[in-house]
Scaffold this motif. Sequence first.
Motif, mmCIF file in Angstrom:
data_model
loop_
_atom_site.group_PDB
_atom_site.id
_atom_site.type_symbol
_atom_site.label_atom_id
_atom_site.label_comp_id
_atom_site.label_asym_id
_atom_site.label_seq_id
_atom_site.Cartn_x
_atom_site.Cartn_y
_atom_site.Cartn_z
ATOM 1 N N ASP A 175 0.918 -1.169 0.142
ATOM 2 C CA ASP A 175 0.069 0.093 -0.023
ATOM 3 C C ASP A 175 0.853 1.304 -0.038
ATOM 4 O O ASP A 175 1.968 1.126 0.504
ATOM 5 C CB ASP A 175 -0.898 0.099 1.081
ATOM 6 C CG ASP A 175 -2.156 -0.881 1.257
ATOM 7 O OD1 ASP A 175 -2.536 -1.241 0.047
ATOM 8 O OD2 ASP A 175 -2.712 -1.305 2.302
ATOM 9 N N GLN A 185 1.171 9.085 -9.742
ATOM 10 C CA GLN A 185 0.164 8.073 -10.391
ATOM 11 C C GLN A 185 0.467 7.736 -11.780
ATOM 12 O O GLN A 185 0.577 6.587 -12.171
ATOM 13 C CB GLN A 185 -1.176 8.572 -10.199
ATOM 14 C CG GLN A 185 -1.797 8.553 -8.653
ATOM 15 C CD GLN A 185 -3.283 9.214 -8.763
ATOM 16 O OE1 GLN A 185 -3.422 10.141 -9.218
ATOM 17 N NE2 GLN A 185 -4.142 8.319 -8.180
ATOM 18 N N GLY A 228 1.217 4.129 -14.466
ATOM 19 C CA GLY A 228 0.177 4.284 -15.681
ATOM 20 C C GLY A 228 1.036 4.518 -16.860
ATOM 21 O O GLY A 228 1.772 3.504 -17.407
ATOM 22 N N THR A 282 2.197 -5.586 -10.419
ATOM 23 C CA THR A 282 1.170 -5.177 -9.779
ATOM 24 C C THR A 282 1.334 -3.851 -9.091
ATOM 25 O O THR A 282 2.245 -3.892 -8.164
ATOM 26 C CB THR A 282 0.416 -6.220 -8.750
ATOM 27 O OG1 THR A 282 0.390 -7.239 -9.398
ATOM 28 C CG2 THR A 282 -0.649 -5.863 -8.100
ATOM 29 N N ARG A 300 -1.023 0.139 -4.030
ATOM 30 C CA ARG A 300 -2.512 0.418 -3.744
ATOM 31 C C ARG A 300 -2.485 1.903 -3.334
ATOM 32 O O ARG A 300 -1.761 2.126 -2.238
ATOM 33 C CB ARG A 300 -3.578 -0.167 -3.189
ATOM 34 C CG ARG A 300 -4.870 0.209 -3.154
ATOM 35 C CD ARG A 300 -5.646 -0.884 -2.184
ATOM 36 N NE ARG A 300 -7.371 -0.160 -2.394
ATOM 37 C CZ ARG A 300 -8.010 -0.928 -1.691
ATOM 38 N NH1 ARG A 300 -7.834 -1.857 -0.722
ATOM 39 N NH2 ARG A 300 -9.283 -0.241 -1.751
ATOM 40 N N TRP A 327 -3.596 5.355 -1.452
ATOM 41 C CA TRP A 327 -4.662 5.842 -0.155
ATOM 42 C C TRP A 327 -4.273 7.250 -0.090
ATOM 43 O O TRP A 327 -3.197 7.694 -0.415
ATOM 44 C CB TRP A 327 -4.438 5.015 1.035
ATOM 45 C CG TRP A 327 -4.592 3.559 0.789
ATOM 46 C CD1 TRP A 327 -3.864 2.621 -0.036
ATOM 47 C CD2 TRP A 327 -5.583 2.688 1.547
ATOM 48 N NE1 TRP A 327 -4.456 1.468 0.367
ATOM 49 C CE2 TRP A 327 -5.338 1.471 1.270
ATOM 50 C CE3 TRP A 327 -6.728 3.144 2.311
ATOM 51 C CZ2 TRP A 327 -6.147 0.416 1.599
ATOM 52 C CZ3 TRP A 327 -7.412 2.028 2.808
ATOM 53 C CH2 TRP A 327 -7.308 0.817 2.534
ATOM 54 N N LEU A 386 -9.699 7.693 -4.475
ATOM 55 C CA LEU A 386 -8.948 6.964 -3.567
ATOM 56 C C LEU A 386 -9.322 6.416 -2.277
ATOM 57 O O LEU A 386 -10.332 7.259 -1.779
ATOM 58 C CB LEU A 386 -7.483 7.711 -3.005
ATOM 59 C CG LEU A 386 -6.714 8.187 -4.364
ATOM 60 C CD1 LEU A 386 -5.609 9.573 -3.666
ATOM 61 C CD2 LEU A 386 -6.052 7.156 -4.970
ATOM 62 N N THR A 415 -13.814 5.025 -10.205
ATOM 63 C CA THR A 415 -13.047 4.849 -11.533
ATOM 64 C C THR A 415 -12.909 3.346 -11.700
ATOM 65 O O THR A 415 -13.626 2.393 -10.637
ATOM 66 C CB THR A 415 -11.728 5.424 -11.390
ATOM 67 O OG1 THR A 415 -10.897 4.719 -10.341
ATOM 68 C CG2 THR A 415 -11.435 6.864 -10.910
ATOM 69 N N PRO A 416 -12.533 2.848 -12.831
ATOM 70 C CA PRO A 416 -12.426 1.314 -13.100
ATOM 71 C C PRO A 416 -11.598 0.596 -12.039
ATOM 72 O O PRO A 416 -11.919 -0.543 -11.347
ATOM 73 C CB PRO A 416 -11.927 1.207 -14.407
ATOM 74 C CG PRO A 416 -12.355 2.351 -14.826
ATOM 75 C CD PRO A 416 -12.494 3.382 -13.997
ATOM 76 N N GLU A 417 -10.387 1.244 -11.350
ATOM 77 C CA GLU A 417 -9.503 1.020 -10.419
ATOM 78 C C GLU A 417 -10.212 0.875 -8.976
ATOM 79 O O GLU A 417 -9.935 0.143 -8.254
ATOM 80 C CB GLU A 417 -8.375 1.787 -10.432
ATOM 81 C CG GLU A 417 -7.589 1.605 -11.774
ATOM 82 C CD GLU A 417 -8.029 2.311 -12.807
ATOM 83 O OE1 GLU A 417 -7.839 2.207 -14.041
ATOM 84 O OE2 GLU A 417 -8.862 3.431 -12.668
ATOM 85 N N GLN A 418 -11.034 1.902 -8.810
ATOM 86 C CA GLN A 418 -11.556 2.122 -7.463
ATOM 87 C C GLN A 418 -13.132 2.629 -7.832
ATOM 88 O O GLN A 418 -13.313 3.734 -7.462
ATOM 89 C CB GLN A 418 -10.845 3.289 -6.588
ATOM 90 C CG GLN A 418 -11.385 3.262 -5.076
ATOM 91 C CD GLN A 418 -10.910 2.140 -4.418
ATOM 92 O OE1 GLN A 418 -9.961 1.647 -4.326
ATOM 93 N NE2 GLN A 418 -11.710 1.693 -3.454
#
Length: 328
Positions: free
Chosen positions: A106, A139, A143, A157, A160, A162, A179, A206-209
């Motif tokens: 994280d 970010q 990406g 991966t 994540r 936060w 987030l 969002t698609p991720e969250q």
Amino acid sequence: MAEGIAISVHDTVPVWRGDTPGDALRRTVDLARAVEGFGYRRYWVAEHHGTPALATSSPAVLAGPLLAATRTLTVGSGAVLLPNHSALAVAEQFGVLASLYPGRVDLGLGRATGGSPASTARLGDPRGLGFDAQLQELQGYFGEGQSGVRAVPEPETPPRFWLVGSSVNSAVHAGRAALPYVYAHAIVGGGAPEALHAYREAFRGTPEQPEPHACVAVIAVAADSDERAERLAESFVYGQILMRTVDPEGVLPTEEETAAHRFTPTERQFLRSRIDPQFVGSPDRIAPRLADLVARTRADELFVLTQVPDHEARIRSYEHLAKIAGSL
């Protein structure tokens, strides 16, 4: 955990009189192993600078030994204080961690600096981009990249992301950025219901969250009796008093030192102001208060911070708290 609310650790790695910073750090690794066995989900370490009583200047460095010592815990920062850093440096550090431990890292971020003005002046992004621009850049490294610059290694991966904060403003910020958000009740008690409501209202998936994930971080000291828990909790607060008055560069006092101290009325008032909004006592005292907090905030996850000088009592506190969380 199969039932109840998910529970995680927030750790500041306190250094007590008679211990070295190395002792405190090794105990943090030992504690991570213990709480993994109790069913905790995450183990986060804070960022502080210029504070000898807290051995947490570098969450990314400390996360490595914690990940190596455990198998199932997600490990991360609570939080990396982004204004202190270059976004590229943070991306590289957490890229290493996420490459070695995919799916277990994280990256909790904060907007404060966590140190004195002198410390802050020697840290930070020399470009002075501001938090929003830094976050966007950070970010981007996980990406499509930033203007041809790559942060390597590039983990399969990514960590994540936060946001950690203690205000409605930070909650809205997290919601708009889609987030997961942790409200620091440990810093500002009482504001969690309003902040988490504002977070959910502001959240844009969002698609991720796709859904909001709202958490509360509290100070909690659980012991077999209310009296024992109070005695344990007093040492850290007495340390705060000492650092604010006579010894700003000192470490934290032992339980014996605290018991021998005669608190003045002003000190006693400060003590109560720090302990009463938090969760200190036996499981019978703590459980209904935590249940009320979870109900009022609709929290998805609970982070707990136990800062006491007795290491075995600290482990026992986290064991009590895991059982309480399982019943909520």
